[in-house]
Design a protein around this motif. Structure first.
Motif, mmCIF file in Angstrom:
data_model
loop_
_atom_site.group_PDB
_atom_site.id
_atom_site.type_symbol
_atom_site.label_atom_id
_atom_site.label_comp_id
_atom_site.label_asym_id
_atom_site.label_seq_id
_atom_site.Cartn_x
_atom_site.Cartn_y
_atom_site.Cartn_z
ATOM 1 N N GLY A 111 -0.072 5.534 1.373
ATOM 2 C CA GLY A 111 -1.062 5.217 0.353
ATOM 3 C C GLY A 111 -0.824 6.339 -0.898
ATOM 4 N N GLU A 112 -1.861 6.448 -1.294
ATOM 5 C CA GLU A 112 -1.763 7.727 -2.529
ATOM 6 C C GLU A 112 -1.185 8.923 -2.194
ATOM 7 N N MET A 113 -1.616 9.547 -0.934
ATOM 8 C CA MET A 113 -1.073 10.660 -0.696
ATOM 9 C C MET A 113 0.564 10.825 -0.464
ATOM 10 N N GLY A 114 1.014 9.924 0.014
ATOM 11 C CA GLY A 114 2.467 9.668 -0.104
ATOM 12 C C GLY A 114 3.163 9.719 -1.256
ATOM 13 N N LYS A 115 2.574 8.736 -2.237
ATOM 14 C CA LYS A 115 3.096 8.714 -3.634
ATOM 15 C C LYS A 115 2.867 10.301 -4.074
#
Length: 218
Positions: free
Chosen positions: A130-134
């Protein structure tokens, strides 16, 4: 200089003259590196979480030990200790929050910014979905000074929604804060002009960026 900046400023005093490993850091000094990564985050993402992560990601690195006859510093724990600084220092948390960033996300990016350097893109997104990977994928790219990662890796996961984090990559902005400027003749890179290139929204960072880039012969 405002009160908050005065409180935060001493944290960066050790970074200005700290030598970096030249094969990964042609910019030579940690202060220059932090300033460049912060400016890249501002100009290319305008994302408060990434900007604050850029500003603080190596702040505890000078606590490391000198190796190779003192030619550069190495601190394998700096990602962990810098993240802990965000989590446990009330002034830093407040400062980060005042810029509209989520200090938890900032601490997360900082904590894992070294781990993801050796990962494939798919591994990053699997371990940090999700967001943290991006955010981590984007930050890895911002933090790179020698183009270890292909631009297409960023596009692969930000793709059509690249404006979500990265904007105006091609063409580079007029000042072009890239390794192309630092690799050939790093001593000629106009680091002192960096604070003057801050957009109005981020002018509150002027003193910290100036502090990181000014050089005074000892």
């Amino acid at each position: 200089m405002d009160r908050l900046t005065k409180l935060i400023s001493p944290l960066f005093s050790g970074a200005r003259h700290s030598p970096e490993r030249r094969d990964y850091h042609p910019e030579r000094y940690l202060g220059h590196h932090i300033a460049l990564v912060t400016m890249k985050a501002i100009w290319w993402t305008d994302d408060a979480n990434l900007v604050m992560a850029a500003l603080f990601h190596d702040v505890t690195k000078p606590e490391g030990t000198y190796i190779e006859n003192g030619s550069y510093i190495s601190n394998p724990r700096h990602a962990k200790t810098a993240a802990e600084l965000i989590v446990h220092n009330d002034d830093v948390r407040y400062y980060v929050s005042q810029w509209g960033a989520d200090w938890r996300k900032v601490a997360y990016i900082i904590r894992y910014h070294m781990d993801v350097k050796q990962m494939t893109v798919s591994r990053i997104m699997s371990k940090h979905p999700g967001e943290m990977g991006k955010l981590l994928l984007t930050f890895r790219w911002l933090d790179d000074m020698v183009r270890r990662y292909e631009d297409r890796e960023v596009f692969a996961y930000l793709g059509k929604g690249i404006g979500w984090h990265v904007r105006n990559i091609y063409p580079h902005d007029a000042f072009s804060f890239t390794v192309d400027h630092t690799r050939t003749k790093p001593e000629r890179f106009p680091y002192l002009k960096l604070p003057d290139c801050l957009p109005e929204k981020w002018m509150g960072l002027f003193w910290l960026i100036f502090q990181l880039t000014v050089w005074k012969e000892e």
